[in-house]
Design a protein around this motif. Structure first.
Motif, PDB file in Angstrom:
ATOM      1  N   GLY A  78      21.589-127.155 -14.003  1.00 35.56           N
ATOM      2  CA  GLY A  78      22.550-126.573 -13.061  1.00 35.56           C
ATOM      3  C   GLY A  78      21.832-125.890 -11.911  1.00 35.56           C
ATOM      4  O   GLY A  78      22.240-125.988 -10.754  1.00 35.56           O
ATOM      5  N   ALA A  79      20.731-125.215 -12.234  1.00 32.81           N
ATOM      6  CA  ALA A  79      19.936-124.573 -11.186  1.00 32.81           C
ATOM      7  C   ALA A  79      19.236-125.620 -10.324  1.00 32.81           C
ATOM      8  O   ALA A  79      19.162-125.473  -9.104  1.00 32.81           O
ATOM      9  CB  ALA A  79      18.914-123.631 -11.817  1.00 32.81           C
ATOM     10  N   ALA A  80      18.755-126.681 -10.943  1.00 31.22           N
ATOM     11  CA  ALA A  80      18.005-127.700 -10.208  1.00 31.22           C
ATOM     12  C   ALA A  80      18.889-128.544  -9.294  1.00 31.22           C
ATOM     13  O   ALA A  80      18.510-128.852  -8.167  1.00 31.22           O
ATOM     14  CB  ALA A  80      17.267-128.608 -11.193  1.00 31.22           C
ATOM     15  N   PHE A  81      20.074-128.913  -9.782  1.00 30.99           N
ATOM     16  CA  PHE A  81      20.915-129.858  -9.041  1.00 30.99           C
ATOM     17  C   PHE A  81      22.080-129.228  -8.291  1.00 30.99           C
ATOM     18  O   PHE A  81      22.593-129.822  -7.350  1.00 30.99           O
ATOM     19  CB  PHE A  81      21.454-130.941  -9.970  1.00 30.99           C
ATOM     20  CG  PHE A  81      20.387-131.835 -10.516  1.00 30.99           C
ATOM     21  CD1 PHE A  81      19.583-132.584  -9.673  1.00 30.99           C
ATOM     22  CD2 PHE A  81      20.178-131.915 -11.876  1.00 30.99           C
ATOM     23  CE1 PHE A  81      18.598-133.414 -10.174  1.00 30.99           C
ATOM     24  CE2 PHE A  81      19.190-132.746 -12.387  1.00 30.99           C
ATOM     25  CZ  PHE A  81      18.394-133.499 -11.545  1.00 30.99           C
ATOM     26  N   PHE A  82      22.524-128.059  -8.713  1.00 29.47           N
ATOM     27  CA  PHE A  82      23.711-127.460  -8.105  1.00 29.47           C
ATOM     28  C   PHE A  82      23.419-126.100  -7.487  1.00 29.47           C
ATOM     29  O   PHE A  82      24.328-125.327  -7.234  1.00 29.47           O
ATOM     30  CB  PHE A  82      24.840-127.352  -9.138  1.00 29.47           C
ATOM     31  CG  PHE A  82      25.187-128.664  -9.769  1.00 29.47           C
ATOM     32  CD1 PHE A  82      25.753-129.688  -9.027  1.00 29.47           C
ATOM     33  CD2 PHE A  82      24.940-128.882 -11.117  1.00 29.47           C
ATOM     34  CE1 PHE A  82      26.065-130.908  -9.604  1.00 29.47           C
ATOM     35  CE2 PHE A  82      25.248-130.098 -11.699  1.00 29.47           C
ATOM     36  CZ  PHE A  82      25.813-131.113 -10.946  1.00 29.47           C
ATOM     37  N   THR A  83      22.178-125.808  -7.276  1.00 24.23           N
ATOM     38  CA  THR A  83      21.713-124.554  -6.681  1.00 24.23           C
ATOM     39  C   THR A  83      22.315-123.308  -7.341  1.00 24.23           C
ATOM     40  O   THR A  83      22.584-122.319  -6.674  1.00 24.23           O
ATOM     41  CB  THR A  83      21.941-124.515  -5.146  1.00 24.23           C
ATOM     42  OG1 THR A  83      23.337-124.602  -4.859  1.00 24.23           O
ATOM     43  CG2 THR A  83      21.204-125.643  -4.459  1.00 24.23           C
ATOM     44  N   GLU A  84      22.521-123.390  -8.645  1.00 26.32           N
ATOM     45  CA  GLU A  84      22.938-122.202  -9.381  1.00 26.32           C
ATOM     46  C   GLU A  84      21.718-121.284  -9.490  1.00 26.32           C
ATOM     47  O   GLU A  84      20.591-121.745  -9.601  1.00 26.32           O
ATOM     48  CB  GLU A  84      23.461-122.597 -10.762  1.00 26.32           C
ATOM     49  CG  GLU A  84      24.709-123.462 -10.683  1.00 26.32           C
ATOM     50  CD  GLU A  84      25.158-124.002 -12.022  1.00 26.32           C
ATOM     51  OE1 GLU A  84      24.546-123.672 -13.057  1.00 26.32           O
ATOM     52  OE2 GLU A  84      26.128-124.770 -12.034  1.00 26.32           O
ATOM     53  N   THR A  85      21.942-120.003  -9.444  1.00 25.87           N
ATOM     54  CA  THR A  85      20.830-119.066  -9.434  1.00 25.87           C
ATOM     55  C   THR A  85      20.151-118.980 -10.803  1.00 25.87           C
ATOM     56  O   THR A  85      20.804-119.090 -11.846  1.00 25.87           O
ATOM     57  CB  THR A  85      21.290-117.657  -9.023  1.00 25.87           C
ATOM     58  OG1 THR A  85      22.279-117.216  -9.947  1.00 25.87           O
ATOM     59  CG2 THR A  85      21.853-117.635  -7.623  1.00 25.87           C
ATOM     60  N   LEU A  86      18.849-118.787 -10.750  1.00 20.29           N
ATOM     61  CA  LEU A  86      18.063-118.530 -11.963  1.00 20.29           C
ATOM     62  C   LEU A  86      17.450-117.141 -11.817  1.00 20.29           C
ATOM     63  O   LEU A  86      16.287-116.989 -11.493  1.00 20.29           O
ATOM     64  CB  LEU A  86      16.964-119.577 -12.130  1.00 20.29           C
ATOM     65  CG  LEU A  86      17.284-120.805 -12.955  1.00 20.29           C
ATOM     66  CD1 LEU A  86      16.063-121.704 -13.093  1.00 20.29           C
ATOM     67  CD2 LEU A  86      17.845-120.460 -14.303  1.00 20.29           C
ATOM     68  N   SER A  87      18.271-116.148 -12.045  1.00 17.75           N
ATOM     69  CA  SER A  87      17.798-114.767 -11.965  1.00 17.75           C
ATOM     70  C   SER A  87      16.850-114.505 -13.146  1.00 17.75           C
ATOM     71  O   SER A  87      16.845-115.252 -14.123  1.00 17.75           O
ATOM     72  CB  SER A  87      18.986-113.813 -12.041  1.00 17.75           C
ATOM     73  OG  SER A  87      19.575-113.889 -13.327  1.00 17.75           O
ATOM     74  N   PRO A  88      16.086-113.455 -13.064  1.00 15.30           N
ATOM     75  CA  PRO A  88      15.205-113.119 -14.189  1.00 15.30           C
ATOM     76  C   PRO A  88      15.975-112.948 -15.511  1.00 15.30           C
ATOM     77  O   PRO A  88      15.489-113.357 -16.559  1.00 15.30           O
ATOM     78  CB  PRO A  88      14.554-111.798 -13.756  1.00 15.30           C
ATOM     79  CG  PRO A  88      14.547-111.878 -12.260  1.00 15.30           C
ATOM     80  CD  PRO A  88      15.832-112.583 -11.901  1.00 15.30           C
ATOM     81  N   LEU A  89      17.173-112.408 -15.438  1.00 17.83           N
ATOM     82  CA  LEU A  89      17.960-112.235 -16.654  1.00 17.83           C
ATOM     83  C   LEU A  89      18.402-113.584 -17.231  1.00 17.83           C
ATOM     84  O   LEU A  89      18.377-113.789 -18.446  1.00 17.83           O
ATOM     85  CB  LEU A  89      19.173-111.342 -16.375  1.00 17.83           C
ATOM     86  CG  LEU A  89      19.978-110.887 -17.587  1.00 17.83           C
ATOM     87  CD1 LEU A  89      19.090-110.187 -18.605  1.00 17.83           C
ATOM     88  CD2 LEU A  89      21.105-109.971 -17.152  1.00 17.83           C
ATOM     89  N   ARG A  90      18.792-114.519 -16.361  1.00 12.69           N
ATOM     90  CA  ARG A  90      19.157-115.862 -16.840  1.00 12.69           C
ATOM     91  C   ARG A  90      17.956-116.573 -17.445  1.00 12.69           C
ATOM     92  O   ARG A  90      18.072-117.242 -18.470  1.00 12.69           O
ATOM     93  CB  ARG A  90      19.743-116.701 -15.705  1.00 12.69           C
ATOM     94  CG  ARG A  90      21.164-116.252 -15.343  1.00 12.69           C
ATOM     95  CD  ARG A  90      21.814-117.193 -14.392  1.00 12.69           C
ATOM     96  NE  ARG A  90      22.316-118.331 -15.176  1.00 12.69           N
ATOM     97  CZ  ARG A  90      22.808-119.431 -14.664  1.00 12.69           C
ATOM     98  NH1 ARG A  90      22.867-119.577 -13.362  1.00 12.69           N
ATOM     99  NH2 ARG A  90      23.246-120.386 -15.430  1.00 12.69           N
ATOM    100  N   VAL A  91      16.799-116.453 -16.802  1.00 13.19           N
ATOM    101  CA  VAL A  91      15.583-117.063 -17.349  1.00 13.19           C
ATOM    102  C   VAL A  91      15.263-116.450 -18.713  1.00 13.19           C
ATOM    103  O   VAL A  91      14.913-117.168 -19.663  1.00 13.19           O
ATOM    104  CB  VAL A  91      14.397-116.911 -16.372  1.00 13.19           C
ATOM    105  CG1 VAL A  91      13.093-117.348 -17.022  1.00 13.19           C
ATOM    106  CG2 VAL A  91      14.653-117.716 -15.101  1.00 13.19           C
ATOM    107  N   ALA A  92      15.399-115.150 -18.834  1.00  8.42           N
ATOM    108  CA  ALA A  92      15.166-114.492 -20.126  1.00  8.42           C
ATOM    109  C   ALA A  92      16.124-115.015 -21.190  1.00  8.42           C
ATOM    110  O   ALA A  92      15.723-115.258 -22.330  1.00  8.42           O
ATOM    111  CB  ALA A  92      15.294-112.976 -19.973  1.00  8.42           C
ATOM    112  N   GLY A  93      17.370-115.209 -20.807  1.00  8.64           N
ATOM    113  CA  GLY A  93      18.334-115.760 -21.746  1.00  8.64           C
ATOM    114  C   GLY A  93      17.963-117.166 -22.201  1.00  8.64           C
ATOM    115  O   GLY A  93      18.058-117.495 -23.391  1.00  8.64           O
TER     116      GLY A  93
END
Length: 110
Positions: A78-93
């Motif tokens: 979703g982050a790669a193809f739809f420019t959804e954000t990958l915040s540090p909290l999302r990455v941690a999740g």
């Protein structure tokens, strides 16, 4: 079926779950025929593979691994193809999900 085959089927089902989620978004509410077909084929294939894997693997571990692959994979794509954000909290999740998948696999016999 060998346990290793069941795990391979489960990993494939997880990858198809990601394909299903992405293609469902691209189908735009099932209004685009091509992506709708891809979505429905991925759905059918992952349900079949998951069902086959569950004949050998414990349901608790297998289901959690399958959903973890789907959740982490879909968030990354979703982050790669739809420019959804990958915040540090999302990455941690995502890291926690992947860690949980690895721990469940390691704790499951076979």
């Amino acid at each position: 079926m060998k346990t290793s085959t069941a795990w391979l089927m489960l990993l494939s089902a997880g990858a198809l779950d990601v394909l299903w989620a992405i293609s469902m978004k691209l189908a735009q509410g099932y209004t685009r025929a091509g992506w709708t077909a891809v979505s429905l084929m991925a759905l059918g294939a992952f349900v079949w593979l998951l069902g086959r894997a569950l004949t050998v693997l414990p349901v608790g571990s297998a289901y959690a691994v399958w959903t973890g692959i789907g959740a982490a994979g879909t968030a990354l794509l979703g982050a790669a193809f739809f420019t959804e954000t990958l915040s540090p909290l999302r990455v941690a999740g995502i890291v926690l999900i992947v860690g949980g998948v690895v721990a469940l696999r390691a704790a499951t016999p076979g």
